[in-house]
Design an enzyme around this catalytic site. Sequence first.
Site, mmCIF file in Angstrom:
data_model
loop_
_atom_site.group_PDB
_atom_site.id
_atom_site.type_symbol
_atom_site.label_atom_id
_atom_site.label_comp_id
_atom_site.label_asym_id
_atom_site.label_seq_id
_atom_site.Cartn_x
_atom_site.Cartn_y
_atom_site.Cartn_z
ATOM 1 C CB SER A 27 -0.886 0.037 1.169
ATOM 2 O OG SER A 27 -1.885 -0.988 1.156
ATOM 3 C CG HIS A 61 -2.896 -2.019 -3.672
ATOM 4 N ND1 HIS A 61 -2.105 -2.993 -3.372
ATOM 5 C CD2 HIS A 61 -3.247 -1.454 -2.508
ATOM 6 C CE1 HIS A 61 -1.845 -3.029 -1.901
ATOM 7 N NE2 HIS A 61 -2.439 -1.978 -1.483
ATOM 8 C CG HIS A 97 -5.032 -7.634 0.297
ATOM 9 N ND1 HIS A 97 -4.961 -6.650 -0.923
ATOM 10 C CD2 HIS A 97 -3.983 -7.169 0.871
ATOM 11 C CE1 HIS A 97 -4.059 -5.655 -0.496
ATOM 12 N NE2 HIS A 97 -3.221 -6.063 0.478
ATOM 13 C CE1 TYR A 105 -8.563 -5.631 1.705
ATOM 14 C CE2 TYR A 105 -6.708 -6.383 3.098
ATOM 15 C CZ TYR A 105 -7.295 -5.434 1.983
ATOM 16 O OH TYR A 105 -6.707 -4.575 1.807
ATOM 17 C CD GLU A 106 -8.153 -7.004 -2.800
ATOM 18 O OE1 GLU A 106 -8.544 -6.476 -4.026
ATOM 19 O OE2 GLU A 106 -6.738 -7.359 -2.699
ATOM 20 C CB ALA A 137 1.504 -0.360 4.424
ATOM 21 C CG MET A 141 -4.460 -6.593 6.998
ATOM 22 S SD MET A 141 -6.044 -5.640 6.546
ATOM 23 C CE MET A 141 -6.236 -4.559 8.122
ATOM 24 C CB SER A 142 -0.642 -8.499 2.428
ATOM 25 O OG SER A 142 0.411 -7.626 2.952
ATOM 26 C CG ASN A 154 -1.178 2.182 12.164
ATOM 27 O OD1 ASN A 154 -1.153 1.847 11.098
ATOM 28 N ND2 ASN A 154 -1.485 1.512 13.289
ATOM 29 C CG HIS A 202 -6.413 2.590 2.866
ATOM 30 N ND1 HIS A 202 -5.482 1.364 2.875
ATOM 31 C CD2 HIS A 202 -6.101 2.863 1.538
ATOM 32 C CE1 HIS A 202 -5.049 1.193 1.772
ATOM 33 N NE2 HIS A 202 -5.332 2.114 0.996
#
Length: 307
Positions: free
Chosen positions: A43, A76, A100, A102-103, A130, A233-234, A257, A282
């Site tokens: 990201s 992306h 991903h 989650y997609e 990220a 998440m990746s 963060n 995001h």
Amino acid sequence: MSSLSFSPEEYTQQLETAAATVRDLLAKFPEISSPRVMIICGSGLGGIANILHSEPKVEVPYSDIPGFKSSTVPGHAGKLVFGLIGDKKVPVMCMVGRLHFYEGYSFQETTFPVRMAKLVGVKTLIVTNAAGGVDPTYKPGDLMIINDHINMPGLSGYHPLRGPNMENFGPRFQPLSDAYELELRKLFFQKKEELGITRNIYEGTYCFVAGPTFESRAELRFIRTIGGDAVGMSTVPEVIIARHSGLRVLALSLITNAGLADKPPSAFDKNPKPLDEGMASHDEVLEAANEASKDVQKIFEKTINEL
């Protein structure tokens, strides 16, 4: 349920069709027709593709490659960029925008590009992401070279190697204690020192979670307790498939963060901190990536030049 919705034979045929499509698209450009390195841009880090030489360069939308799915996440782009990097003109393919879990994609689909890269000649995978900082010393804009990981979905049964083994790629039981190659990590830090870059760059353990929600405070404390230094998440499914395919791996997290592992303010506090103080977003991810991307690009250019 298996992570493969097709038989290994059918899946292999899909991969070979995709690889043949890429070879055909690159046939007029012999310098880049056999990429040695694959870079997956996380990201906000799609700018890594800017370190490629201006010529020859070929951009291929995912939609032009059979078997590829489309990236749906802001930041992306959803394309492969082929070109050369460094004085030694190392041929590379950049995946600008990953896929991903989650997609709604299966691990079979999210890792399809890695196996295809193996078939077109890639030897080394460089993967970026990220991530949220779990180690309390990490600050937004810091970088972390991954030296180990925790695969939370995998420990629960959602594993990219579940189901019939792809024997033509790797073994049934893939060791991962050496997933993040030491020599590549050493080379990265060597180039960082040579360039005189002062940005904080650590080594640590990346914890993979399914998303798409950012973690709760309690979940972050749990991840810290079990040894995670950053969370995202990746990356881990891609790394597992890369190692199963015999690729070398270098992985980097951009910390976007941090500091949310403290317990939330109590209803009994007289002057409680706002609940949303420091909360991840995001947009924050993309902003932090933009600030650090130039340093990442400089180090990668020098590192890849040696591969």
